[in-house]
Design a protein around this motif. Structure first.
Motif, PDB file in Angstrom:
ATOM      1  N   ALA A 123       0.826  -1.173  -0.034  1.00  0.00           N
ATOM      2  CA  ALA A 123       0.032   0.028   0.068  1.00  0.00           C
ATOM      3  C   ALA A 123       0.851   1.473   0.067  1.00  0.00           C
ATOM      4  CB  ALA A 123      -0.909  -0.027   1.208  1.00  0.00           C
ATOM      5  N   ARG A 124       1.983   1.379   0.890  1.00  0.00           N
ATOM      6  CA  ARG A 124       2.971   2.312   0.854  1.00  0.00           C
ATOM      7  C   ARG A 124       3.395   2.645  -0.590  1.00  0.00           C
ATOM      8  NH1 ARG A 124       4.704   0.310   5.938  1.00  0.00           N
ATOM      9  NH2 ARG A 124       6.294  -0.557   4.736  1.00  0.00           N
ATOM     10  N   ALA A 125       3.643   1.651  -1.264  1.00  0.00           N
ATOM     11  CA  ALA A 125       4.362   1.540  -2.481  1.00  0.00           C
ATOM     12  C   ALA A 125       3.335   2.294  -3.411  1.00  0.00           C
ATOM     13  CB  ALA A 125       4.763   0.392  -3.074  1.00  0.00           C
ATOM     14  N   ILE A 126       1.997   2.018  -3.298  1.00  0.00           N
ATOM     15  CA  ILE A 126       1.032   2.874  -4.359  1.00  0.00           C
ATOM     16  C   ILE A 126       0.647   4.365  -3.831  1.00  0.00           C
ATOM     17  CG2 ILE A 126      -1.281   2.657  -5.090  1.00  0.00           C
ATOM     18  CD1 ILE A 126       0.711   0.530  -6.449  1.00  0.00           C
ATOM     19  N   ARG A 175      14.612   3.303  -3.587  1.00  0.00           N
ATOM     20  CA  ARG A 175      15.545   3.578  -4.527  1.00  0.00           C
ATOM     21  C   ARG A 175      15.331   4.956  -5.307  1.00  0.00           C
ATOM     22  NH1 ARG A 175      15.045  -0.805  -8.972  1.00  0.00           N
ATOM     23  NH2 ARG A 175      15.228  -1.968  -7.278  1.00  0.00           N
ATOM     24  N   GLN A 176      14.222   5.612  -5.015  1.00  0.00           N
ATOM     25  CA  GLN A 176      14.004   6.944  -5.486  1.00  0.00           C
ATOM     26  C   GLN A 176      14.324   7.982  -4.437  1.00  0.00           C
ATOM     27  OE1 GLN A 176      10.024   7.045  -7.192  1.00  0.00           O
ATOM     28  NE2 GLN A 176      10.585   5.471  -8.663  1.00  0.00           N
ATOM     29  N   ARG A 223      11.149  -7.350  -2.665  1.00  0.00           N
ATOM     30  CA  ARG A 223      11.572  -7.134  -4.124  1.00  0.00           C
ATOM     31  C   ARG A 223      10.495  -6.985  -5.204  1.00  0.00           C
ATOM     32  NH1 ARG A 223      17.139  -8.923  -4.019  1.00  0.00           N
ATOM     33  NH2 ARG A 223      18.021  -8.129  -1.931  1.00  0.00           N
ATOM     34  N   LEU A 224       9.561  -7.953  -5.239  1.00  0.00           N
ATOM     35  CA  LEU A 224       8.418  -7.949  -5.928  1.00  0.00           C
ATOM     36  C   LEU A 224       7.821  -6.534  -6.188  1.00  0.00           C
ATOM     37  CD1 LEU A 224       6.345 -10.757  -7.022  1.00  0.00           C
ATOM     38  CD2 LEU A 224       5.012  -8.897  -6.252  1.00  0.00           C
ATOM     39  N   ILE A 225       7.394  -5.978  -5.020  1.00  0.00           N
ATOM     40  CA  ILE A 225       6.695  -4.678  -5.086  1.00  0.00           C
ATOM     41  C   ILE A 225       7.644  -3.703  -5.706  1.00  0.00           C
ATOM     42  CG2 ILE A 225       5.796  -2.986  -3.439  1.00  0.00           C
ATOM     43  CD1 ILE A 225       5.245  -5.238  -1.501  1.00  0.00           C
ATOM     44  N   ALA A 226       8.862  -3.641  -5.245  1.00  0.00           N
ATOM     45  CA  ALA A 226       9.784  -2.686  -5.877  1.00  0.00           C
ATOM     46  C   ALA A 226       9.951  -2.829  -7.358  1.00  0.00           C
ATOM     47  CB  ALA A 226      11.263  -2.747  -5.202  1.00  0.00           C
ATOM     48  N   ALA A 227       9.906  -4.019  -7.867  1.00  0.00           N
ATOM     49  CA  ALA A 227      10.126  -4.124  -9.331  1.00  0.00           C
ATOM     50  C   ALA A 227       8.750  -4.459 -10.132  1.00  0.00           C
ATOM     51  CB  ALA A 227      10.962  -5.586  -9.422  1.00  0.00           C
ATOM     52  N   ARG A 228       7.786  -3.881  -9.474  1.00  0.00           N
ATOM     53  CA  ARG A 228       6.321  -4.146 -10.229  1.00  0.00           C
ATOM     54  C   ARG A 228       6.296  -3.522 -11.465  1.00  0.00           C
ATOM     55  NH1 ARG A 228       6.167  -0.341  -6.341  1.00  0.00           N
ATOM     56  NH2 ARG A 228       5.426   1.669  -6.905  1.00  0.00           N
TER      57      ARG A 228
END
Lengths: 302, 173
Positions: free
Chosen positions: A47-50, A57-58, B47-52
């Motif tokens: 959820a945080r990634a979205i 990495r950013q 890793r999967l989330i980061a590489a989505r």
């Protein structure tokens, strides 16, 4: 007798859809599941990634953006500062000298100024600040009284020392600036008043330096020896002692013949003007170093 | 996965529910330590989330997920690689040729067989265990196993044969 087990047959059974007998045995093993906390962690991270913060990495982009913002803010602040410096009000305030408004020294001029303040303002190149016109009243009185005291003291000293009025010689000290010009400026500073008072003494000292120089030149032309030059330094140094008389009087004495000059010195002594007599005698000795003085004059000059 | 990369969080939750057990068991059977399995489980999903953004629909999602997990496991194994001794290998090879009537596992109870299977899996060399679990747990074929492990088809077959032999040997003891 049994046949050996064929590895390829077992592999074929393993690769079958059901996995063969080993597959069946494996499916009877406990089926472990990940703990709930792992589920929460993974789903929160997704959820945080979205919706939330950018991926790890950013993060360099965040740092780069922050640095760019700081540089931009510094540049804007610098430009704003430059604009403020270039504004005419700031330049005028920065370049304007610090004037302390004082009243004119001469009482008559003061009366004139009080009668016509508007004309004084019109003449003044530095108009008084309009924000607080009545505030500097006390400093004006203070500055005026202080400068007036100094000038009055100098006047008294000059009057006490000066002989009866004589016609001014052509090489006399230049007269002070015309009073009306100063009276028209109501912002004549106390500092300038002090400097004016000291300028009178400086002019006298300068005139006396000129006299010393001319006397030395005359002595060199008369004697042409280095010893006379060394003797000439003594009166020059002593000139820094008591306040001398006016240069006009001394120059007038130099125009006299030696006998008349000495008679004039004797007359000054008789009149009680001892200081003036000493200065004139010192000048006489520089002008005529080989002249034989009487004992009383020699004692006076030493 | 494409839907999640486009911002659909529900799509990710569906994928996660579907594959979480499979991945966790794959990791736990290989690593044998629950703490290690937990750590790599979470790291795999991270890793999967980061590489989505880099996911391509040509690959099966499970293959991609297991490939990430496998790479993480390889890194872990390189730090603590278990090696089968020569004696263990010889025992396996002898049992391969033993007559079926002499295979001891037939006489064991089912419970004992499951316990021995677990032990056999734990004792398998890393590459054989991975290939066997990818086949038996995840149902992947030879080509998919080869894609995940980076090995050729015949190599995968060979690893599976050796794994079967060792498991048979363990079940017989």
């Amino acid at each position: 007798m049994s046949t050996p087990r064929k590895p390829d047959d077992e592999l074929e059974r393993l690769l079958a859809d059901d996995g063969g007998e080993l597959g069946a045995l494996y499916r009877r093993l406990p089926r472990m599941e990940p703990p709930r906390r792992l589920d929460r962690n993974v789903l929160n991270e997704a959820a945080r990634a979205i919706h939330g913060r950018p991926p790890r990495r950013q993060r360099w982009l965040v740092g780069l953006g922050s640095a760019a913002g700081i540089v931009l803010a510094a540049g804007v602040a610098w430009h704003v500062g430059q604009d403020a410096l270039q504004q005419p009000g700031y330049e005028r305030a920065r370049n304007a000298p610090t004037y302390v408004p004082v009243q004119p020294i001469d009482p008559s001029a003061r009366r004139k100024q009080t009668n016509a303040p508007a004309s004084a303002d019109a003449v003044s190149p530095h108009p008084a600040p309009t924000a607080a016109p009545a505030a500097p009243a006390a400093p004006i009185e203070y500055q005026h009284s202080r400068s007036a005291q100094i000038v009055d003291r100098l006047k008294k000293e000059t009057t006490a020392r000066s002989p009866p009025p004589l016609p001014p010689p052509s090489i006399a000290t230049p007269p002070p600036p015309p009073a009306p010009a100063r009276q028209s400026d109501p912002f004549f500073s106390a500092e300038n008043a002090d400097s004016a008072a000291s300028a009178a003494g400086a002019a006298k000292a300068e005139a006396k330096g000129d006299l010393a120089g001319s006397a030395a030149r005359e002595k060199e032309s008369a004697a042409g020896t280095d010893a006379s030059a060394a003797r000439a330094e003594k009166p020059a140094r002593s000139a820094t002692g008591p306040a001398p008389t006016t240069s006009a009087e001394l120059r007038r004495d130099m125009q006299l013949a030696p006998q008349d000059w000495l008679a004039h010195i004797q007359q000054l002594l008789r009149q009680g003007r001892r200081q003036q007599a000493i200065e004139s005698l010192q000048l006489f000795r520089r002008a005529h170093p080989d002249w034989q003085l009487s004992d009383d004059l020699r004692a006076l000059s030493d | 996965m494409l839907a999640y990369a486009g911002g659909d969080l529900l799509a990710f939750e569906m994928l996660y529910r579907r594959h979480r057990g499979l991945l966790y068991r794959f990791l736990l059977r290989n690593l044998r330590q629950r703490a290690d399995a937990d750590e790599l489980f979470q790291e795999t999903w991270s890793r999967l989330i980061a590489a989505r953004e880099r996911y391509r629909p040509e690959a099966k999602f499970s293959t991609w997920l297991l490939q990430i997990a496998h790479n993480l496991m390889v890194d872990r194994f390189r730090r603590q690689r278990p090696q089968a001794s020569a004696e263990e290998t010889e025992t396996v090879l002898r049992n391969l040729d033993a007559p079926e009537s002499e295979q001891p596992e037939r006489a064991l109870s089912e419970f004992e067989q499951r316990r021995r299977l677990q032990l056999a899996l734990e004792e398998l060399p890393e590459e054989q265990r991975v290939a066997f679990l990818l086949r038996i747990e995840s149902g992947l074929g030879l080509d998919e196993i080869g894609e995940i492990t980076g090995a050729g088809r015949e190599t995968v077959k060979s690893r599976l044969r050796y794994a079967l032999a060792r498991i048979r040997a363990r079940l017989a003891t």
